[in-house]
Design an enzyme around this catalytic site. Structure first.
Site, PDB file in Angstrom:
ATOM      1  N   ASP A  40       0.836  -1.204   0.000  1.00 53.43           N
ATOM      2  CA  ASP A  40       0.000   0.000   0.000  1.00 53.43           C
ATOM      3  C   ASP A  40       0.876   1.262   0.000  1.00 53.43           C
ATOM      4  O   ASP A  40       1.790   1.397   0.817  1.00 53.43           O
ATOM      5  CB  ASP A  40      -0.925  -0.015   1.226  1.00 53.43           C
ATOM      6  N   THR A  76      -7.082   3.876  -1.460  1.00 57.87           N
ATOM      7  CA  THR A  76      -6.908   2.428  -1.339  1.00 57.87           C
ATOM      8  C   THR A  76      -8.042   1.570  -1.920  1.00 57.87           C
ATOM      9  O   THR A  76      -7.788   0.653  -2.692  1.00 57.87           O
ATOM     10  CB  THR A  76      -6.714   2.060   0.140  1.00 57.87           C
ATOM     11  N   HIS A 200       2.062   8.211   5.345  1.00 55.61           N
ATOM     12  CA  HIS A 200       1.121   9.195   5.893  1.00 55.61           C
ATOM     13  C   HIS A 200       1.720   9.892   7.110  1.00 55.61           C
ATOM     14  O   HIS A 200       1.645  11.094   7.257  1.00 55.61           O
ATOM     15  CB  HIS A 200      -0.175   8.511   6.345  1.00 55.61           C
ATOM     16  N   ASP A 243      -1.252   0.511  -4.780  1.00 56.46           N
ATOM     17  CA  ASP A 243      -2.538   1.096  -5.144  1.00 56.46           C
ATOM     18  C   ASP A 243      -2.398   2.548  -5.586  1.00 56.46           C
ATOM     19  O   ASP A 243      -3.227   3.072  -6.310  1.00 56.46           O
ATOM     20  CB  ASP A 243      -3.532   0.953  -3.978  1.00 56.46           C
ATOM     21  N   HIS A 349      -2.339  11.105  -0.383  1.00 58.26           N
ATOM     22  CA  HIS A 349      -2.571  10.675  -1.763  1.00 58.26           C
ATOM     23  C   HIS A 349      -4.045  10.806  -2.051  1.00 58.26           C
ATOM     24  O   HIS A 349      -4.820  11.136  -1.148  1.00 58.26           O
ATOM     25  CB  HIS A 349      -2.079   9.234  -1.949  1.00 58.26           C
TER      26      HIS A 349
END
Ligand code: AMP
Ligand code: ZN
Ligand code: ZN
Length: 417
Positions: A40, A76, A200, A243, A349
């Site tokens: 991810d 995601t 993040h 992703d 994102h």
């Protein structure tokens, strides 16, 4: 862990479906398999970070894309479900991590009951294609894999648990691979969240993100070594994807919706960096005029006029107004600002998928994959077609095509002597 009683696969039907070019008749045919691994938030350029040693080892044997262009919005749930269905979010229906449906109500990716509800998930994920054509599939976490889509789940799947140790995930995948060839899953999906979590929290260039890259990379290394130990290198295609990518966020780059709108007049279904806005009184024009051109880093669209490249107009779950923040900008409101501590300077994102920072990793190697090749950017909507080709199953109709990813495939001419 769920399981079904073993069954004998119908080999005759399988061979009828095989792409003959993928097989050499000089040796006994092996049933091709695919292991799809998602890291991810693993931005395409992370492959060049020192920690990504096994990923570069895989790329050296196979192909690496400059980057893979995710679906819009680059979040995601929409992007993972595009990877496995070959459909854009406006066609597969997962238009955000948080969305509203006129009949089903609210969907949140953290809501277990919602993610089990098949009516949220349209299209045909690759595990359904595989299971309905006489082979089996196994997923160790993937958005959509817990719902009985079209009444079908993977033969094995896991309920999402964020903190499940990576080593346990790899171990289980190796157990699936070690099963007898006629009952082992042909398709296996695996998911790791470390790089998104660190991206993040600390930002894409932080040392903590390097540590996360190292953790997911060593999971890949363990899987590659396990495949080799099982003698399956020539049977298993390993495809590593993400992703979406990640870009820096900043407390200086925040767009506050109340500066332009009376928040009592709208429902904001999802906030940032793509705000999904529904005017409560149905007066779309009023809300549109209040927002359009008001902030230099906020692009505002009416449903139906969202740029064609986003493929984001058709679905009933898309709100009448869609506002997209430029790279690195976030959308919020005063209530949220007051509730939360100032946002930490980390990463985010969700932006325009064409941005290099939103580009996802794509590295693959295996018997059906070209060797030692670097390819230009391509859209993630084609990955379903690639996997169906590699597995020798009949693909469902999608928004992607195998022709768009031919450069990834090993042909006789491109295979080593
Ligand atoms: P995003 O910020 O859009 O990248 O969302 C990432 C988060 O999605 C992860 O931190 C997980 O909490 C969540 N997530 C990822 N896969 C799943 C899944 N299969 N089921 C439920 N939640 C998931
Ligand atoms: Zn993600
Ligand atoms: Zn994320």
């Amino acid at each position: 862990m769920m399981s079904r009683t073993p069954r004998i696969t119908c080999l005759a039907a399988l061979f009828a479906l095989f792409p003959l070019s993928a097989l050499s008749w000089a040796t006994p045919p092996v049933l091709p398999r695919v292991v799809l691994i998602s890291f991810d938030g693993f931005r395409a350029d992370y492959v060049d970070r020192p920690a990504a040693v096994h990923l570069r080892r895989l790329a050296a044997r196979g192909v690496r894309a400059d980057r893979m262009i995710p679906a819009f919005p680059s979040k995601t749930f929409p992007t993972h479900y595009t990877l496995v269905t070959g459909l854009t979010p406006e066609h597969h229906g997962i238009v955000a991590n948080v969305m509203r449906d006129p009949e089903l109500g609210l969907f949140r990716s953290s809501d277990t009951l919602a993610i089990w509800e098949p009516r949220w998930w349209s299209g045909e994920p690759i595990w359904v294609t595989v299971e309905t054509q006489g082979r089996r599939a196994a997923t160790y976490f993937w958005p959509g894999s817990e719902a009985a889509i079209g009444g079908v789940r993977p033969s094995w799947y896991e309920r999402y648990e964020h903190t499940r140790p990576n080593a346990q995930r790899v171990q289980r995948a190796l157990e699936w691979l070690a099963m007898p060839a006629d009952s082992a899953p042909a398709f296996i999906a695996l998911y790791f969240s470390d790089t998104d979590d660190a991206g993040h929290r600390y930002g894409p260039t932080a040392p903590e993100t390097d540590a996360a890259i190292a953790r997911v990379d060593s999971a890949l290394g363990a899987l590659m070594d396990g495949v080799d130990r099982l003698g399956l290198r020539e049977a298993v295609n390993i495809i590593v994807v993400a992703d979406h990518g990640m870009t820096e966020s900043s407390r200086e780059r925040v767009i506050v919706l109340d500066d332009y709108l009376d928040m009592g007049t709208v429902d904001v279904v999802d906030y940032t960096p793509v705000a999904a806005i529904a005017p409560r009184d149905g007066n779309v024009e009023r809300v549109y005029q209040a927002l359009v051109g008001r902030h230099p880093h906020l692009q505002v669209y009416k449903k139906g006029s969202v740029p064609a490249a986003y493929h984001f107009n058709a679905h009933s779950r898309i709100t009448p107004i869609v506002a997209v923040a430029d790279e690195g900008w976030a959308i919020t409101d005063r209530a949220a600002l007051a509730l939360r501590a100032p946002p930490v300077v980390g990463g985010q994102h969700g932006h325009d998928p064409a941005l290099v920072s939103m580009g996802a990793v794509f590295v693959a190697a295996g018997p059906g994959i070209a060797q030692g090749r670097r390819v230009p950017p391509f859209r993630s909507v084609h990955v379903y077609s690639l996997m169906a080709y590699l597995l020798g199953v009949r693909p469902a109709a999608t928004d992607g095509s195998i022709d768009s990813v031919r450069a990834l495939i090993r042909t006789r001419a491109s295979s080593s002597p």
